[in-house]
Scaffold this active site. Structure first.
Site: not given
Length: 435
Positions: A144, A265
């Protein structure tokens, strides 16, 4: 096909000139068989080969003819006649367009499968090398998305190796599924062509006989092929998503190689983003999407329609080209993957020992404590640690309920990390055939 995601070898399979050359081979082999059984003159078969074998087929010329006749195979046959001459009247006798189109399509799918199998082999080689390199590198296993129990990074790669081994088997099976030939004429009855022609063409093209073609080769074969590609794409994405998670700043257990001069970026010079694996997630969606029209193509009217044709002209090149690109990109990512064992160990220790809770639970039950009480004792010491209030082992040693069953030394024994790795050799032997 988008050039950005296309490798030349796979793209070449789907180029028009490749298709026309395959069409010619099918027609020429059929002529050989027709000549052998006395349907056409042997001189005609020889003339067909002589005129077309080294012919410089002109794609633009074929397109020009097709604009007039509105039929691609007739356009090709008309162009072929320009090279062969009068004997071209013996080309395509007793055959229908689907004999050429479907047999060619399967030849192309077989060739594409051979490339994809080689691609998977590259992925497998990269995974095996890195798996053995990090066979015993401790890492945290997550369920999970939450820390669960220790694994090794080698085991993470071993699961991927096992999955891609299955992918290879599926690809081999898919190749066999589509490797059939149909030269059965209109509605597939062989009324106008002898079955021996089909046998000869199949053998010459490296294909098996299609038992019953109904004029078209049944599209459940192609559906199996393209759904196999979709499953493999999902396996690629599964590993890609794992790497994307491991590259998160808060995790940083592994990351894609960042080359000299690379920019992450346009606005933030510090960024190093998992762009390669994110790209794989996006492309996987496309390969899975291509499987849907392949499944819908199974349903054709009666003996034949061409509702499948337009879809296949798009999905077949795009699906095979895209998966070819994906597999090679994934192999490159694994080969150059930057791995941080120290960060793995730091994350492993992040929960103050809570990853050993199951061992404590089991140990208490073996000392005579009921499972319900054992769970309660372990959990009441685990929750403060979860909130950042102490170390798990220390709290357990100070818990009178726990001390009724276990000594400090017995508690400490449950925190041995190597306990979790005692069967790694067994798993590796199952996956790789060696320890």
């Amino acid at each position: 096909m988008i050039p950005r995601y296309t490798r030349p070898e796979m793209a070449a399979i789907w180029e028009p000139l490749t298709r026309f050359k395959i069409w010619f081979e099918i027609e020429a082999h059929a002529a050989d068989a027709q000549a052998a059984i006395g349907v056409i003159p042997k001189e005609a078969a020889e003339a067909i080969w002589k005129g077309g074998k080294d012919a410089a087929f002109d794609v633009a010329r074929i397109d020009e003819i097709e604009r007039e006749v509105k039929h691609d195979v007739i356009a090709f046959l008309t162009h072929l006649a320009e090279f062969v001459g009068p004997e071209s009247r013996f080309v395509h006798q007793g055959m229908t367009s689907s004999d050429v189109l479907d047999t060619c399509f399967n030849v192309q799918l077989v060739r594409a499968a051979d490339i994809l199998i080689a691609d998977i082999d590259r992925v497998l080689a990269a995974l095996k090398k890195r798996a053995f390199e990090h066979k015993l590198t401790p890492s945290i296993g997550r369920s999970h998305g939450i820390h669960a129990e220790p694994v090794t990074f080698g085991l993470k790669l071993a699961y991927a190796y096992a999955e891609f081994s299955r992918a290879r088997e599926r690809m081999v099976a898919a190749r066999k599924e589509v490797a059939t030939c149909a030269i059965s004429g209109s509605v597939g009855t062989f009324a106008h062509i002898d079955p021996r022609v089909e046998e000869h063409v199949a053998k010459s093209m490296g294909l098996a006989l299609e038992p019953i073609s109904t004029q078209v080769i049944p599209r459940d074969r192609a559906a199996m092929y393209f759904t196999t590609l979709a499953v493999i794409a999902s396996s690629v994405e599964r590993l890609a998503v794992e790497i994307r998670h491991l590259q998160r700043t808060e995790v940083l257990e592994a990351e894609e190689y960042f080359s000299e001069g690379q920019k992450g970026s346009s606005s933030m010079p510090h960024k190093r983003n998992p762009v390669l694996t994110e790209n794989l997630s996006g492309l996987a969606r496309m390969v899975r999407a291509y499987s849907l029209p392949a499944l819908e193509n199974v349903v054709l009217w009666h003996e034949r329609d061409i509702s499948h044709s337009s879809a296949e002209r798009m999905l077949a090149p795009d699906a095979t080209v895209t998966l070819d690109f994906m597999l090679n990109r994934l192999a490159g990512v694994i080969e150059k993957l930057v791995i941080y064992p120290d960060n793995m160990r730091g994350n492993l220790d992040k929960l103050g020992g809570l990853i050993h809770s199951q061992r404590m639970l089991t140990a208490l039950t073996q000392k005579g404590c009921s499972r319900e009480e054992s769970y309660k004792l372990v959990q009441r010491n685990a929750m403060p640690v979860w909130r950042g209030e102490g170390e798990f082992q220390t709290l357990l040693k100070n818990d009178e309920g726990v001390k009724k069953y276990m000594t400090d030394a017995e508690i400490a024994e449950q925190f041995d990390l190597d306990y979790h790795f005692k069967h790694v050799d067994t798993i590796f032997e199952r996956v790789f055939g060696e320890k």
